[in-house]
Design an enzyme around this catalytic site. Structure first.
Site, mmCIF file in Angstrom:
data_model
loop_
_atom_site.group_PDB
_atom_site.id
_atom_site.type_symbol
_atom_site.label_atom_id
_atom_site.label_comp_id
_atom_site.label_asym_id
_atom_site.label_seq_id
_atom_site.Cartn_x
_atom_site.Cartn_y
_atom_site.Cartn_z
ATOM 1 N N ASN A 134 1.368 41.797 17.002
ATOM 2 C CA ASN A 134 1.069 40.610 17.809
ATOM 3 C C ASN A 134 2.255 40.410 18.738
ATOM 4 O OD1 ASN A 134 0.548 38.102 18.868
ATOM 5 N ND2 ASN A 134 0.815 36.982 16.940
ATOM 6 N N LYS A 155 2.600 38.408 21.101
ATOM 7 C CA LYS A 155 2.795 37.034 21.589
ATOM 8 C C LYS A 155 3.069 37.071 23.099
ATOM 9 C CE LYS A 155 4.192 35.862 16.986
ATOM 10 N NZ LYS A 155 4.858 34.954 16.073
ATOM 11 N N HIS A 181 -4.513 31.965 15.209
ATOM 12 C CA HIS A 181 -3.102 32.107 14.841
ATOM 13 C C HIS A 181 -2.494 30.714 14.678
ATOM 14 C CE1 HIS A 181 1.163 33.000 15.103
ATOM 15 N NE2 HIS A 181 0.863 34.239 14.789
ATOM 16 N N GLU A 225 0.217 29.504 15.586
ATOM 17 C CA GLU A 225 0.815 28.949 16.816
ATOM 18 C C GLU A 225 -0.249 28.314 17.696
ATOM 19 O OE1 GLU A 225 2.887 32.482 18.036
ATOM 20 O OE2 GLU A 225 4.269 32.246 16.354
ATOM 21 N N GLU A 273 -1.146 34.469 6.739
ATOM 22 C CA GLU A 273 0.170 34.274 7.354
ATOM 23 C C GLU A 273 0.734 32.913 6.968
ATOM 24 O OE1 GLU A 273 0.803 36.939 11.007
ATOM 25 O OE2 GLU A 273 -0.099 35.094 11.708
ATOM 26 N N GLY A 315 8.153 34.371 11.996
ATOM 27 C CA GLY A 315 9.299 34.337 12.910
ATOM 28 C C GLY A 315 10.568 33.762 12.299
ATOM 29 N N SER A 330 7.188 37.728 9.154
ATOM 30 C CA SER A 330 8.466 38.426 8.981
ATOM 31 C C SER A 330 8.338 39.800 8.328
ATOM 32 C CB SER A 330 9.458 37.540 8.218
ATOM 33 O OG SER A 330 9.718 36.349 8.952
HETATM 34 P P1 PGA Z 1 6.499 37.566 12.747
HETATM 35 O O1 PGA Z 1 5.135 36.969 13.342
HETATM 36 O O2 PGA Z 1 6.193 38.949 12.273
HETATM 37 O O3 PGA Z 1 7.463 37.562 13.912
HETATM 38 O O4 PGA Z 1 6.919 36.663 11.653
HETATM 39 C C1 PGA Z 1 3.914 37.219 12.727
HETATM 40 C C2 PGA Z 1 2.797 36.573 13.492
HETATM 41 O O5 PGA Z 1 3.039 35.547 14.130
HETATM 42 O O6 PGA Z 1 1.663 37.056 13.492
#
Ligand code: PGA
Length: 248
Positions: free
Chosen positions: A9, A11, A94, A96, A166, A172, A212
């Site tokens: 992803n 982003k 997601h 976010e 997730e 993140g 992560s």
């Molecule tokens: P990350 O993000 O691997 O940077 O923790 C995962 C995601 O948002 O799908």
């Protein structure tokens, strides 16, 4: 046997020229018969990355989609548009987008239904916040998110549905879920699918862990019985994403 799937992803990272360069450099590295690799990229780079990946088994995906077919929805993109470009995957719900852009369990369901109608594989994201976990509400939160997301979806469709567990506190942050936490949540999701749709649908559904994931922890996570791969943010825009995909 479910084939592993690892989706990056990106982003809001990489301009189209940078996306092209990265995809060209990575395409043979990510192409392995054991794992389906997907790069979920910003809309503006979908065509570029799709072209760059041509000739490999690595696929491109979008990070969001609208649930209406067309209309006065300024700034939105429909499933029909993605399908006409030959985009085979889309991330839906997601955290976010749920937190910052008003995505709800209802829109997640509408988007999932529409993606399936257009032959696009939805990667549906679910997961609890730090506070919900602290208050022992993880199972309930996941149950509700899954119940909404899969409403009106047939058991047969589940082989084309991907769920990504997730935990929000792990996204993140560098704070990865323990193997036990990740496996427990993914097993719970599979159990719920079994209760709703039967054991065949539950066995068909690929359930990913996200939050992560790094080259250091991917192998152990993806080896858990109910974890069929990962949804990877930060580590997917680095060359070492190869090690994540190859579970080395
Ligand atoms: P990350 O993000 O691997 O940077 O923790 C995962 C995601 O948002 O799908």
């Amino acid at each position: 046997m479910r084939k592993k799937l690892v989706a990056g992803n990106w982003k809001m990272f990489f301009t189209p020229p940078a996306a092209k360069k990265f995809a060209e450099e990575m395409k043979t590295k990510l192409d392995t018969p054991d794992v389906d690799a997907v790069l979920c990229v910003p809309y503006v780079s979908l065509q570029t990355v799709k072209d760059a990946l041509a000739g490999s088994n690595v696929k491109v995906g979008a990070q969001n989609v609208h649930y209406m077919d067309e209309g006065a929805y300024t700034g939105e993109i429909s499933c029909e548009m993605l399908a006409s470009m030959g985009v085979p995957y889309v991330i839906i719900g997601h955290s976010e987008r749920r937190e910052r852009f008003g995505e709800t369990d209802t829109t997640v369901n509408l988007k999932t239904l529409k993606a399936l109608k257009h032959g696009i594989i939805p990667i549906i994201c679910v997961g609890e916040s730090q506070r919900q976990r602290r208050e022992n509400r993880t199972a309930n939160v996941l149950r509700k998110q899954i119940a909404f997301a899969l409403d009106e979806i047939s058991p047969k469709a589940m082989k084309n549905v991907v769920i990504a567990y997730e935990p929000i506190w792990a996204i993140g942050t560098g704070e990865v879920a323990t193997l036990e936490q990740a496996e427990e949540a993914c097993a719970l999701i599979r159990k719920q699918i079994e209760e709703r749709m039967g054991s065949e649908a539950a066995e068909d559904t690929r359930i990913l862990y996200g939050g992560s994931v790094t080259p250091e922890n991917a192998k152990a996570l993806f080896a858990m019985p109910n974890i069929d791969g990962g949804l990877v943010g930060g580590a997917s825009v680095k060359p070492s994403f190869e090690q994540v995909v190859r579970c080395e």
